[in-house]
Write a protein that holds these residues in place. Structure first.
Motif, PDB file in Angstrom:
ATOM      1  N   PRO A   1       0.893  -1.280   0.073  1.00  0.00           N
ATOM      2  CA  PRO A   1      -0.147   0.199  -0.102  1.00  0.00           C
ATOM      3  C   PRO A   1       0.693   1.098   0.120  1.00  0.00           C
ATOM      4  O   PRO A   1       0.451   2.297  -0.757  1.00  0.00           O
ATOM      5  CB  PRO A   1      -0.717  -0.232   1.276  1.00  0.00           C
ATOM      6  CG  PRO A   1      -0.918  -1.571   1.538  1.00  0.00           C
ATOM      7  CD  PRO A   1       0.507  -2.127   0.906  1.00  0.00           C
ATOM      8  N   ALA A   2       1.962   1.204   0.883  1.00  0.00           N
ATOM      9  CA  ALA A   2       2.737   2.670   0.927  1.00  0.00           C
ATOM     10  C   ALA A   2       3.459   2.804  -0.459  1.00  0.00           C
ATOM     11  O   ALA A   2       3.642   3.853  -0.886  1.00  0.00           O
ATOM     12  CB  ALA A   2       3.766   2.386   1.941  1.00  0.00           C
ATOM     13  N   ALA A   3       3.900   1.648  -1.218  1.00  0.00           N
ATOM     14  CA  ALA A   3       4.670   1.843  -2.412  1.00  0.00           C
ATOM     15  C   ALA A   3       3.764   2.326  -3.475  1.00  0.00           C
ATOM     16  O   ALA A   3       4.199   3.320  -4.264  1.00  0.00           O
ATOM     17  CB  ALA A   3       5.119   0.354  -3.037  1.00  0.00           C
ATOM     18  N   VAL A   4       2.716   1.602  -3.537  1.00  0.00           N
ATOM     19  CA  VAL A   4       1.615   2.283  -4.498  1.00  0.00           C
ATOM     20  C   VAL A   4       0.987   3.540  -4.397  1.00  0.00           C
ATOM     21  O   VAL A   4       1.159   4.395  -5.282  1.00  0.00           O
ATOM     22  CB  VAL A   4       0.356   1.257  -4.770  1.00  0.00           C
ATOM     23  CG1 VAL A   4      -0.556   1.487  -3.756  1.00  0.00           C
ATOM     24  CG2 VAL A   4      -0.214   1.650  -6.191  1.00  0.00           C
ATOM     25  N   ALA A   5       1.126   4.035  -3.239  1.00  0.00           N
ATOM     26  CA  ALA A   5       0.597   5.456  -2.828  1.00  0.00           C
ATOM     27  C   ALA A   5       1.962   6.428  -3.151  1.00  0.00           C
ATOM     28  O   ALA A   5       1.438   7.725  -3.796  1.00  0.00           O
ATOM     29  CB  ALA A   5       0.114   5.573  -1.572  1.00  0.00           C
ATOM     30  N   GLU A   6       2.859   5.869  -2.962  1.00  0.00           N
ATOM     31  CA  GLU A   6       4.086   6.749  -3.310  1.00  0.00           C
ATOM     32  C   GLU A   6       4.340   7.013  -4.618  1.00  0.00           C
ATOM     33  O   GLU A   6       4.620   8.109  -5.126  1.00  0.00           O
ATOM     34  CB  GLU A   6       5.307   6.246  -2.626  1.00  0.00           C
ATOM     35  CG  GLU A   6       6.611   7.041  -2.979  1.00  0.00           C
ATOM     36  CD  GLU A   6       6.604   8.371  -2.506  1.00  0.00           C
ATOM     37  OE1 GLU A   6       7.484   9.288  -2.839  1.00  0.00           O
ATOM     38  OE2 GLU A   6       5.581   8.705  -1.640  1.00  0.00           O
TER      39      GLU A   6
ATOM     40  N   GLY B   1      -3.940  -9.560  -4.716  1.00  0.00           N
ATOM     41  CA  GLY B   1      -4.658  -8.495  -4.115  1.00  0.00           C
ATOM     42  C   GLY B   1      -3.930  -7.185  -4.882  1.00  0.00           C
ATOM     43  O   GLY B   1      -3.602  -6.406  -4.197  1.00  0.00           O
ATOM     44  N   SER B   2      -4.106  -6.976  -6.358  1.00  0.00           N
ATOM     45  CA  SER B   2      -3.773  -5.845  -6.915  1.00  0.00           C
ATOM     46  C   SER B   2      -4.395  -4.804  -6.153  1.00  0.00           C
ATOM     47  O   SER B   2      -5.515  -4.542  -6.027  1.00  0.00           O
ATOM     48  CB  SER B   2      -4.171  -5.979  -8.314  1.00  0.00           C
ATOM     49  OG  SER B   2      -3.383  -6.857  -8.944  1.00  0.00           O
ATOM     50  N   LEU B   3      -3.474  -3.703  -6.237  1.00  0.00           N
ATOM     51  CA  LEU B   3      -3.795  -2.391  -5.591  1.00  0.00           C
ATOM     52  C   LEU B   3      -3.976  -1.367  -6.592  1.00  0.00           C
ATOM     53  O   LEU B   3      -3.094  -1.168  -7.319  1.00  0.00           O
ATOM     54  CB  LEU B   3      -2.964  -1.748  -4.759  1.00  0.00           C
ATOM     55  CG  LEU B   3      -2.582  -2.764  -3.510  1.00  0.00           C
ATOM     56  CD1 LEU B   3      -1.420  -2.366  -2.523  1.00  0.00           C
ATOM     57  CD2 LEU B   3      -3.775  -3.074  -2.741  1.00  0.00           C
ATOM     58  N   VAL B   4      -5.082  -0.333  -6.454  1.00  0.00           N
ATOM     59  CA  VAL B   4      -5.119   0.630  -7.517  1.00  0.00           C
ATOM     60  C   VAL B   4      -5.334   1.829  -6.514  1.00  0.00           C
ATOM     61  O   VAL B   4      -5.812   2.197  -5.564  1.00  0.00           O
ATOM     62  CB  VAL B   4      -6.397   0.557  -8.248  1.00  0.00           C
ATOM     63  CG1 VAL B   4      -6.564   1.603  -9.271  1.00  0.00           C
ATOM     64  CG2 VAL B   4      -6.631  -0.722  -8.883  1.00  0.00           C
ATOM     65  N   ALA B   5      -4.242   2.818  -6.913  1.00  0.00           N
ATOM     66  CA  ALA B   5      -4.053   4.279  -6.301  1.00  0.00           C
ATOM     67  C   ALA B   5      -4.483   5.048  -7.157  1.00  0.00           C
ATOM     68  O   ALA B   5      -4.039   5.239  -8.272  1.00  0.00           O
ATOM     69  CB  ALA B   5      -2.748   4.200  -5.578  1.00  0.00           C
ATOM     70  N   GLY B   6      -5.321   6.304  -6.865  1.00  0.00           N
ATOM     71  CA  GLY B   6      -5.651   7.413  -7.670  1.00  0.00           C
ATOM     72  C   GLY B   6      -6.170   8.672  -6.477  1.00  0.00           C
ATOM     73  O   GLY B   6      -6.078   8.435  -5.485  1.00  0.00           O
ATOM     74  N   PRO B   7      -6.463   9.745  -7.290  1.00  0.00           N
ATOM     75  CA  PRO B   7      -6.653  10.742  -6.659  1.00  0.00           C
ATOM     76  C   PRO B   7      -8.041  10.536  -5.573  1.00  0.00           C
ATOM     77  O   PRO B   7      -8.057  11.049  -4.322  1.00  0.00           O
ATOM     78  CB  PRO B   7      -7.261  11.752  -7.786  1.00  0.00           C
ATOM     79  CG  PRO B   7      -6.760  11.511  -8.692  1.00  0.00           C
ATOM     80  CD  PRO B   7      -6.512   9.959  -8.771  1.00  0.00           C
ATOM     81  N   GLY B   8      -8.841   9.476  -5.810  1.00  0.00           N
ATOM     82  CA  GLY B   8      -9.759   9.128  -4.759  1.00  0.00           C
ATOM     83  C   GLY B   8      -9.463   8.050  -3.875  1.00  0.00           C
ATOM     84  O   GLY B   8     -10.209   7.588  -2.869  1.00  0.00           O
TER      85      GLY B   8
END
Length: 507
Positions: free
Chosen positions: A392-397, A412-419
């Motif tokens: 989670p920290a990696a994708v957010a960064e 458990g693929s992660l999706v980070a965006g403005p939302g």
């Protein structure tokens, strides 16, 4: 893992769940009563899942997690099961609600014995109540021995709240972690139960809120959301009956350097199957014949380099760049042309590697980047192990540095965006084969071409891709699942209202 029904489920970090617990107690619910609720919920799940079991070994640590184990042991004994408590922390060293729970089990006649490494667990079913969500450092000593012994046994395991040794926020294994058959988690679902190593540790997942409405605490926003395939219906409504291909978008796939044609063909076909009106493919000239044979509906263009692209990129609504791109001069020129044209982008594979090497500071709000952990590591300038230690920290960064929407692939693929952050609950080990990422990039391009907003397209694309793989595996098994199998299953998913005699219901 079990998948949620209805609206996307909120996921929380351990500190947030502890705060929810504190507020619930402060509002008038006795802490020991809340512990009893948790244990009763776990006992109910146990009886439903293993109705014939007659003996339990409950491994109890300290704190509330251990207390849950003591209460469950008492409930099981009251129902006539043979129960023994295996103590990782002596009862005399317990305090508060955990001590009350241990005394309750003792009063119920449940035997207790200290953990002994020379005595392997032999009960029909093991209950893991050793370490809860407060764990942050590596598991050591007797706890590590006990976890290893549980994993070495051939017994099914019920984990209370979280498998011991799994990080509640990241899904990373802290040295050693229980491989549970089923996990019952309480009050707020935890982010770390849904990504990374959690896929091998959690087993079937059951969530029990215990009467706590976490989302009512508006000052504790969820750390992430668990995605749901049901969201498709809102984003891909029925088409107008007079629709034509020009209304359904034009996607251009840029890839397939000399000798690497297959990846771009997979991306183009996946793009077509998700409903893009027009699909163009710019690839090395030697791959043109293969494209025409495989999928003649794709408008293929042989290009010897970026100069041959001409005005083609400017005619597309979205560009997919990276599948089979290579990192030599052909790929470098094509990527540069894609970056220059000012269209929304999906960047994958060697497109990402070239971004890391040649465009380290480039940030855009109109692209979706789709790295696996190794590519994410290159983009961040760290190791793949560091990425996996805190996904989670990696994708957010990455999203902070690069903008747009970032998909960190993997279990458990992660999706980070403005939302914010979202987690995909679908997918299976059969996806560990070449070309899966190329199929995903084509699906993302299709959604963007059809007007789905960028972040929503990233979330939906991940869900469609993984769920299509699940359907394919259900039909033919996980081993031998190919990336090219996904496109036809994805087509059914993006037509959810299709009936056998109702063509007007297509989506």
């Amino acid at each position: 893992m079990m998948c949620p029904a209805g609206p996307s489920r909120p996921l929380y970090r351990a500190a947030q769940v502890r705060e929810l617990d504190r507020r619930t107690i402060a509002a008038g619910i006795d802490g020991f009563a809340l512990m009893q609720r948790a244990s009763a919920a776990a006992w109910q799940v146990l009886r439903q899942r293993w109705p014939a079991v007659r003996s339990l070994g409950v491994l109890c640590g300290g704190g509330n997690n251990g207390g849950d184990g003591h209460v469950l042991a008492a409930l099981a004994a009251a129902e006539g099961l043979a129960v023994r408590r295996i103590l990782l922390k002596p009862i005399d060293e317990l305090s508060g609600d955990a001590r009350r729970a241990a005394d309750m089990a003792t009063a119920a006649g449940v035997a207790a014995e200290p953990w002994r490494p020379d005595r392997a667990p032999s009960d029909e079913l093991l209950v893991d109540a050793m370490l809860g969500t407060g764990l942050s450092g590596e598991v050591r000593g007797a706890f590590r021995e006990a976890i290893a012994a549980v994993n070495a046994s051939d017994r099914p395991v019920l984990a209370l709240d979280i498998p011991s040794g799994l990080h509640a926020d990241t899904g990373a294994v802290l040295g050693e972690a229980v491989r549970a058959t089923l996990t019952v988690t309480f009050i707020g679902d935890k982010l770390g139960l849904h990504t990374g190593a959690a896929a091998d540790r959690v087993g079937e997942l059951v969530f029990r809120a215990l009467g706590v409405n976490a989302e009512a605490e508006t000052d504790l926003p969820p750390a992430a959301r668990l995605l749901d395939i049901a969201a498709l219906a809102d984003r891909l409504p029925p088409r107008r009956r007079a629709a034509h291909k020009g209304d359904c978008g034009h996607a251009l796939v840029l890839g397939g350097a000399p000798g690497f044609g297959g990846a771009a063909l997979l991306a183009a076909e996946a793009c077509a199957r998700l409903g893009t009106g027009k699909i163009s493919l710019a690839t090395a000239p030697e791959h043109v014949t293969a494209s025409l044979v495989r999928r003649p509906e794709v408008m293929v263009h042989g290009v010897r380099g970026a100069a041959d692209l001409g005005e083609l990129p400017g005619h597309a609504d979205v560009l997919v760049v990276g599948p089979g791109l290579g990192q030599a001069s052909w790929g470098q020129g094509v990527l540069q042309a894609a970056l220059d044209v000012g269209r929304p982008l999906v960047v994958d594979a060697d497109g990402l590697n070239l971004l890391a090497a040649r465009f380290p500071g480039l940030r855009r709000d109109d692209w979706v980047l789709t790295p696996h952990p190794g590519e994410a590591a290159r983009l961040l300038g760290v190791s793949a192990a560091e990425v996996e230690a805190d996904r989670p920290a990696a994708v957010a960064e990455l999203q902070r540095r690069r903008g747009g929407a970032i998909i960190l692939k993997g279990a458990g693929s992660l999706v980070a965006g403005p939302g914010g952050l979202a987690v995909c609950p679908y997918g299976n080990p059969g996806m560990a084969s070449g070309g899966m990422g190329d199929a995903l990039s084509g699906m993302l391009g299709a959604l963007l071409a059809q007007g789905v907003p960028l972040e929503a397209a990233a979330r939906l694309g991940v869900v469609i891709h993984a769920r299509a793989a699940d359907l394919a595996a259900a039909d033919g098994g996980e081993r031998g699942l190919l990336a090219g199998d996904l496109a036809s299953y994805a087509r059914f998913l993006v037509n959810p209202a299709m009936g056998g005699d109702d063509a007007a219901a297509t989506r």
